[in-house]
Design a protein around this motif. Structure first.
Motif, PDB file in Angstrom:
ATOM      1  N   ALA A   1       0.837  -1.209   0.000  1.00 23.15           N
ATOM      2  CA  ALA A   1       0.000   0.000   0.000  1.00 23.15           C
ATOM      3  C   ALA A   1       0.869   1.255   0.000  1.00 23.15           C
ATOM      4  CB  ALA A   1      -0.937  -0.007   1.198  1.00 23.15           C
ATOM      5  N   ILE A   2       1.907   1.261   0.821  1.00 27.15           N
ATOM      6  CA  ILE A   2       2.817   2.409   0.845  1.00 27.15           C
ATOM      7  C   ILE A   2       3.512   2.546  -0.502  1.00 27.15           C
ATOM      8  CG2 ILE A   2       4.890   3.380   1.914  1.00 27.15           C
ATOM      9  CD1 ILE A   2       4.018   1.876   4.513  1.00 27.15           C
ATOM     10  N   THR A   3       3.972   1.425  -1.031  1.00 26.48           N
ATOM     11  CA  THR A   3       4.634   1.425  -2.339  1.00 26.48           C
ATOM     12  C   THR A   3       3.697   1.953  -3.418  1.00 26.48           C
ATOM     13  OG1 THR A   3       6.030  -0.437  -1.689  1.00 26.48           O
ATOM     14  CG2 THR A   3       5.784  -0.044  -4.053  1.00 26.48           C
ATOM     15  N   THR A   4       2.434   1.558  -3.365  1.00 22.51           N
ATOM     16  CA  THR A   4       1.452   2.041  -4.336  1.00 22.51           C
ATOM     17  C   THR A   4       1.364   3.561  -4.314  1.00 22.51           C
ATOM     18  OG1 THR A   4       0.161   0.004  -4.238  1.00 22.51           O
ATOM     19  CG2 THR A   4      -1.011   1.986  -4.956  1.00 22.51           C
ATOM     20  N   VAL A   5       1.292   4.131  -3.126  1.00 26.55           N
ATOM     21  CA  VAL A   5       1.213   5.591  -3.006  1.00 26.55           C
ATOM     22  C   VAL A   5       2.482   6.241  -3.555  1.00 26.55           C
ATOM     23  CG1 VAL A   5       1.092   7.512  -1.362  1.00 26.55           C
ATOM     24  CG2 VAL A   5      -0.406   5.521  -1.074  1.00 26.55           C
ATOM     25  N   VAL A   6       3.632   5.701  -3.195  1.00 30.63           N
ATOM     26  CA  VAL A   6       4.905   6.262  -3.677  1.00 30.63           C
ATOM     27  C   VAL A   6       4.961   6.222  -5.203  1.00 30.63           C
ATOM     28  CG1 VAL A   6       7.412   5.911  -3.739  1.00 30.63           C
ATOM     29  CG2 VAL A   6       6.191   5.779  -1.558  1.00 30.63           C
ATOM     30  N   LEU A   7       4.577   5.097  -5.787  1.00 27.22           N
ATOM     31  CA  LEU A   7       4.661   4.959  -7.246  1.00 27.22           C
ATOM     32  C   LEU A   7       3.645   5.842  -7.971  1.00 27.22           C
ATOM     33  CD1 LEU A   7       5.397   1.133  -7.514  1.00 27.22           C
ATOM     34  CD2 LEU A   7       7.012   3.041  -7.699  1.00 27.22           C
ATOM     35  N   ILE A   8       2.498   6.071  -7.375  1.00 23.07           N
ATOM     36  CA  ILE A   8       1.547   7.021  -7.961  1.00 23.07           C
ATOM     37  C   ILE A   8       2.160   8.422  -7.978  1.00 23.07           C
ATOM     38  CG2 ILE A   8      -0.646   8.224  -7.571  1.00 23.07           C
ATOM     39  CD1 ILE A   8      -1.774   5.484  -6.624  1.00 23.07           C
ATOM     40  N   VAL A   9       2.801   8.791  -6.878  1.00 26.10           N
ATOM     41  CA  VAL A   9       3.457  10.108  -6.824  1.00 26.10           C
ATOM     42  C   VAL A   9       4.558  10.192  -7.879  1.00 26.10           C
ATOM     43  CG1 VAL A   9       4.828  11.676  -5.387  1.00 26.10           C
ATOM     44  CG2 VAL A   9       2.841  10.511  -4.406  1.00 26.10           C
ATOM     45  N   VAL A  10       5.301   9.120  -8.067  1.00 29.18           N
ATOM     46  CA  VAL A  10       6.344   9.103  -9.107  1.00 29.18           C
ATOM     47  C   VAL A  10       5.719   9.331 -10.478  1.00 29.18           C
ATOM     48  CG1 VAL A  10       8.028   7.644 -10.316  1.00 29.18           C
ATOM     49  CG2 VAL A  10       8.002   7.703  -7.814  1.00 29.18           C
ATOM     50  N   LEU A  11       4.630   8.638 -10.774  1.00 29.20           N
ATOM     51  CA  LEU A  11       3.997   8.805 -12.086  1.00 29.20           C
ATOM     52  C   LEU A  11       3.459  10.219 -12.283  1.00 29.20           C
ATOM     53  CD1 LEU A  11       2.118   5.419 -12.591  1.00 29.20           C
ATOM     54  CD2 LEU A  11       4.081   6.283 -13.882  1.00 29.20           C
ATOM     55  N   VAL A  12       2.949  10.827 -11.215  1.00 29.96           N
ATOM     56  CA  VAL A  12       2.407  12.179 -11.323  1.00 29.96           C
ATOM     57  C   VAL A  12       3.513  13.214 -11.491  1.00 29.96           C
ATOM     58  CG1 VAL A  12       1.161  13.983 -10.038  1.00 29.96           C
ATOM     59  CG2 VAL A  12       0.261  11.655 -10.114  1.00 29.96           C
ATOM     60  N   THR A  13       4.618  13.019 -10.756  1.00 27.65           N
ATOM     61  CA  THR A  13       5.691  14.028 -10.748  1.00 27.65           C
ATOM     62  C   THR A  13       6.826  13.720 -11.715  1.00 27.65           C
ATOM     63  OG1 THR A  13       6.927  12.918  -8.981  1.00 27.65           O
ATOM     64  CG2 THR A  13       5.243  14.544  -8.319  1.00 27.65           C
ATOM     65  N   GLY A  14       6.986  12.440 -12.082  1.00 22.27           N
ATOM     66  CA  GLY A  14       8.128  12.062 -12.915  1.00 22.27           C
ATOM     67  C   GLY A  14       9.450  12.151 -12.158  1.00 22.27           C
ATOM     68  N   SER A  15       9.404  12.045 -10.849  1.00 25.72           N
ATOM     69  CA  SER A  15      10.594  12.199 -10.013  1.00 25.72           C
ATOM     70  C   SER A  15      11.452  10.936 -10.009  1.00 25.72           C
ATOM     71  CB  SER A  15      10.189  12.541  -8.578  1.00 25.72           C
ATOM     72  OG  SER A  15      11.318  12.524  -7.735  1.00 25.72           O
ATOM     73  N   TRP A  16      12.602  11.010 -10.689  1.00 30.22           N
ATOM     74  CA  TRP A  16      13.501   9.854 -10.670  1.00 30.22           C
ATOM     75  C   TRP A  16      14.141   9.705  -9.295  1.00 30.22           C
ATOM     76  CZ3 TRP A  16      18.661  10.106  -9.586  1.00 30.22           C
ATOM     77  CH2 TRP A  16      19.285  11.351  -9.691  1.00 30.22           C
ATOM     78  N   VAL A  17      14.253  10.794  -8.544  1.00 31.31           N
ATOM     79  CA  VAL A  17      14.843  10.735  -7.200  1.00 31.31           C
ATOM     80  C   VAL A  17      13.937   9.923  -6.271  1.00 31.31           C
ATOM     81  CG1 VAL A  17      15.580  12.096  -5.204  1.00 31.31           C
ATOM     82  CG2 VAL A  17      16.092  12.904  -7.516  1.00 31.31           C
ATOM     83  N   LEU A  18      12.642  10.179  -6.327  1.00 32.00           N
ATOM     84  CA  LEU A  18      11.706   9.415  -5.497  1.00 32.00           C
ATOM     85  C   LEU A  18      11.689   7.950  -5.920  1.00 32.00           C
ATOM     86  CD1 LEU A  18       9.634   9.338  -3.252  1.00 32.00           C
ATOM     87  CD2 LEU A  18       7.903  10.065  -4.913  1.00 32.00           C
ATOM     88  N   LEU A  19      11.750   7.695  -7.209  1.00 33.98           N
ATOM     89  CA  LEU A  19      11.782   6.306  -7.681  1.00 33.98           C
ATOM     90  C   LEU A  19      13.085   5.629  -7.256  1.00 33.98           C
ATOM     91  CD1 LEU A  19      10.277   4.078  -9.114  1.00 33.98           C
ATOM     92  CD2 LEU A  19      11.174   4.941 -11.287  1.00 33.98           C
ATOM     93  N   ALA A  20      14.184   6.363  -7.260  1.00 31.54           N
ATOM     94  CA  ALA A  20      15.450   5.810  -6.771  1.00 31.54           C
ATOM     95  C   ALA A  20      15.358   5.467  -5.285  1.00 31.54           C
ATOM     96  CB  ALA A  20      16.591   6.793  -7.033  1.00 31.54           C
ATOM     97  N   ALA A  21      14.682   6.318  -4.513  1.00 31.98           N
ATOM     98  CA  ALA A  21      14.481   6.032  -3.090  1.00 31.98           C
ATOM     99  C   ALA A  21      13.651   4.765  -2.906  1.00 31.98           C
ATOM    100  CB  ALA A  21      13.816   7.220  -2.401  1.00 31.98           C
ATOM    101  N   GLN A  22      12.630   4.594  -3.741  1.00 30.03           N
ATOM    102  CA  GLN A  22      11.828   3.372  -3.680  1.00 30.03           C
ATOM    103  C   GLN A  22      12.678   2.165  -4.065  1.00 30.03           C
ATOM    104  OE1 GLN A  22       8.564   2.736  -2.589  1.00 30.03           O
ATOM    105  NE2 GLN A  22       9.317   0.658  -2.820  1.00 30.03           N
ATOM    106  N   ALA A  23      13.584   2.351  -5.017  1.00 25.76           N
ATOM    107  CA  ALA A  23      14.496   1.262  -5.399  1.00 25.76           C
ATOM    108  C   ALA A  23      15.355   0.846  -4.209  1.00 25.76           C
ATOM    109  CB  ALA A  23      15.363   1.681  -6.581  1.00 25.76           C
ATOM    110  N   VAL A  24      15.782   1.804  -3.417  1.00 21.97           N
ATOM    111  CA  VAL A  24      16.567   1.490  -2.212  1.00 21.97           C
ATOM    112  C   VAL A  24      15.725   0.664  -1.241  1.00 21.97           C
ATOM    113  CG1 VAL A  24      17.701   2.483  -0.174  1.00 21.97           C
ATOM    114  CG2 VAL A  24      18.124   3.460  -2.445  1.00 21.97           C
ATOM    115  N   VAL A  25      14.461   1.022  -1.082  1.00 19.85           N
ATOM    116  CA  VAL A  25      13.561   0.256  -0.209  1.00 19.85           C
ATOM    117  C   VAL A  25      13.443  -1.181  -0.723  1.00 19.85           C
ATOM    118  CG1 VAL A  25      11.151   0.033   0.571  1.00 19.85           C
ATOM    119  CG2 VAL A  25      12.271   2.281   0.566  1.00 19.85           C
ATOM    120  N   PHE A  26      13.238  -1.335  -2.027  1.00 21.37           N
ATOM    121  CA  PHE A  26      13.178  -2.679  -2.620  1.00 21.37           C
ATOM    122  C   PHE A  26      14.493  -3.431  -2.397  1.00 21.37           C
ATOM    123  CE2 PHE A  26       9.937  -1.155  -5.983  1.00 21.37           C
ATOM    124  CZ  PHE A  26       8.866  -1.735  -5.330  1.00 21.37           C
TER     125      PHE A  26
END
Length: 145
Positions: A13-38
């Motif tokens: 659920a948290i990941t879903t919210v993060v990835l929605i924000v990534v798609l809305v903003t196009g933030s590679w930094v936020l996606l990189a942070a999610q990659a660290v979590v993974f």
């Protein structure tokens, strides 16, 4: 190691919210942070997964014990699959290959959403299918002709 499947759904659920924000903003930094979590979850284990730690500290104490536990292998594999998509998406966004960033992020989002909402872990099912196939191949090779 056995894990509480409710923790996996919370993390999804948290990941879903993060990835929605990534798609809305196009933030590679936020996606990189999610990659660290993974990466932490898949490489170090689910007991060290940041979203799992949030679940253990804030959510699990308010719930009763889980009805059942599941083996760590399938969800850990699923985190590795998420890591792969997050890395591809991060590279896509960082190199301004927006289509690649969106595509990879959307695939990861789809899998996270399925787990969060329906309890269906796509990566876990992939893990089990791969195990069945590789076990069958090994047993076929061992059968004398």
């Amino acid at each position: 190691m056995q894990v509480d499947p409710r923790g996996q759904r919370s993390a999804a659920a948290i990941t879903t919210v993060v990835l929605i924000v990534v798609l809305v903003t196009g933030s590679w930094v936020l996606l990189a942070a999610q990659a660290v979590v993974f990466a932490i979850a898949s490489l170090l284990g689910l007991r060290y997964a940041p979203y799992g730690l949030v679940y253990q500290a804030l959510i699990r104490p308010r719930l009763g014990p889980p009805r059942e536990l599941e083996h760590e292998g399938p969800p850990r594999f699923a985190q590795g699959v998420g890591l792969g998509f997050a890395l591809v998406g991060t590279v896509g966004y960082a190199l301004e290959l927006t289509w690649l960033g969106i595509g990879a992020t959307a695939f990861a989002l789809g899998a996270a959403f399925l787990n969060a909402v329906f309890g269906f872990c796509l990566g876990c099912e992939m893990y089990l299918l791969i195990r069945r196939i590789t076990t069958k191949i090994r047993s076929d090779r061992e059968v004398p002709a």
